[in-house]
Design an enzyme around this catalytic site. Structure first.
Site, PDB file in Angstrom:
ATOM      1  N   HIS A  40     135.736  -0.172  99.300  1.00 26.61           N
ATOM      2  CA  HIS A  40     135.013   0.885 100.002  1.00 26.61           C
ATOM      3  C   HIS A  40     136.013   1.899 100.542  1.00 26.61           C
ATOM      4  CE1 HIS A  40     132.335   2.923 102.799  1.00 26.61           C
ATOM      5  NE2 HIS A  40     131.373   2.469 102.031  1.00 26.61           N
TER       6      HIS A  40
ATOM      7  N   ASP B 270     126.545  -2.985  97.850  1.00 30.21           N
ATOM      8  CA  ASP B 270     125.915  -3.115  96.537  1.00 30.21           C
ATOM      9  C   ASP B 270     126.129  -4.482  95.896  1.00 30.21           C
ATOM     10  OD1 ASP B 270     124.869  -0.469  96.367  1.00 30.21           O
ATOM     11  OD2 ASP B 270     126.911   0.265  96.040  1.00 30.21           O
TER      12      ASP B 270
END
Ligand code: CMC
Length: 384
Positions: A263, A320
């Site tokens: 991320h 996700d």
């Protein structure tokens, strides 16, 4: 023209001041208007969070009732858009179709009706998603049901057979509610920045959200949820050996990345991923679903987190990684996972757009460092 800061990917550029979402990537903190994502995901409804993002305060009961009634008022079929939807080839990815339909809302409604258009968008996305799904399976549409809450109406439009007395499974609608909340906003991510950038030219809210959907489609952003399940399926097909895929992800020449890992901002953990991991376990147990891909995901996570490459780069599962496993258990087809992300992110996009307009932000227009040819004389065609 003065000094230009070079910051590819805007890794260190604060492009706006915002009062909507607070994010601390080192500590794994995410808050909307001061409220922690953990509490919101546990205690609120999705429309309650949407109201919070749009208004900056949690609604009172009567404010929430009025907001829900407003959304229901607009939960209706637009026949022109439906006609258009029906001729979009079913080979089109659901995200392309969704973006097109949202862009085409422009011609159906007066772009100046800001409040109405916000409600229309929130009401429309689940309808567009259900149209797409019913088309893909060749089944007649189920009309929106204004007697149901937001998540239950979506599930009914998706999964009821026409005319059937459909009962929404509360486990499923609760899980969906949580997932939508977890996606509701995430400050200046790629799609939200896109929405703000498009809106900064004073293009309409519909144009801005349509563009945001296209940005979300990419596999490095919202498209990762589809890519994760495809990757897990591939690992399963290949015999379930996760270590081979971890090795491939470390090899820069392979072109392969562990989808659902890493991320831009979170460097210790993604608080949304923590909640989703627990929810995935709970939902599958409650629904009695046994999905071998969940075990593969858990093994892959363990293998990556004990690997020096991932530890050194602070790469952890993101939102996700486990969300697709829940969507699948709820019966959502893989190519619609990112649609669910879009429905969830919509209130965030709208509130960020609203904030930008209210603050009268200037048009977004980054600069560059020019590295091309110096000035040179035009060469006639005959001499090239
Ligand atoms: N697998 C293998 N290596 C990775 C991965 C990954 N998933 N993610 C980052 N790296 C490596 C990268 O190669 C780089 O290594 P080095 O320092 O040796 O060059 C280092 O980690 C830093 O990565 P980066 O690409 O500079 O980081 P970024 O902030 O530009 O990218 C990211 C963030 C999310 C795009 C990236 O981690 C990624 O591609 N992840 C996979 C796709 C994904 O899961 N996206 C969903 C993001 S979260 C929710 C959302 O936005 O939808």
């Amino acid at each position: 023209s003065g000094y230009v800061t070079y910051d590819p990917g805007y890794k260190n550029t604060g492009a706006t001041k915002s009062a909507i979402t607070f994010l601390d990537g080192e500590e794994g903190i995410l808050r909307h208007c001061g409220y922690s994502i953990e509490e919101l995901a546990d205690k609120a409804s999705f429309l309650e969070v949407a109201y919070l993002l749009l208004n900056g305060e949690l609604p009172t009961q009567s404010q929430l009732d009025a907001f829900e009634a407003d959304v229901k008022k607009y939960t209706v079929t637009n026949d022109v858009l439906l006609k258009i939807e029906q001729v979009i080839p079913s080979s089109t990815h659901p995200m392309s179709e969704l973006s097109a339909l949202v862009g085409l809302m422009e011609g159906q409604y007066n772009p100046a009706e800001t409040k109405e258009n916000i409600l229309r968008l929130i009401a429309a996305l689940p309808i567009f998603a259900a149209w797409n799904y019913k088309k893909s399976i060749g089944e007649a549409l189920v009309a929106p049901d204004q007697s149901l809450d937001y998540c239950s109406n979506f599930l009914k439009m998706m999964f009821a057979k026409p005319g059937e007395d459909y009962k929404v499974d509360p486990i499923v609608s609760k899980a969906l509610n949580k997932l939508l909340i977890l996606h509701a906003d995430h400050e200046q991510n790629c799609s939200t920045s896109t929405v703000r950038l498009i809106g900064s030219s004073h293009a309409s809210l519909f144009s801005s959200i349509s563009g945001g959907i296209q940005a979300l489609f990419g596999p490095l952003h919202g498209g990762a949820n589809q890519a994760v399940i495809e990757m897990l399926e591939e690992i399963k097909q290949a015999g379930g050996d996760t270590s081979k895929f971890v090795a491939m992800a470390k090899d820069k020449t392979s072109g392969f990345r562990l989808m659902g890992f890493g991320h831009r901002v979170y460097k210790n953990f993604d608080p949304r991923a923590r909640i989703i991991k627990v929810a995935a376990d709970d939902v599958l147990t409650a629904l009695g679903v046994q999905d071998p891909v969940l075990t593969i995901a858990q093994e892959l996570e363990a293998a990556a987190l004990s690997d020096e490459y991932f530890v050194a780069r602070k790469l952890y599962p993101n939102v996700d990684f486990y969300s697709g496993i829940i969507y699948r258990a709820l019966g959502i087809p893989t190519d619609m996972f990112t649609i669910l992300f879009a429905i969830g992110r919509l209130p965030g996009w709208i509130s960020q757009h609203q904030e930008m307009m209210t603050n009268k932000e200037p048009i977004g227009r980054p600069r560059q460092i020019y590295v091309g040819s110096p000035a040179r004389a035009f060469v006639d065609m005959a001499n090239r």
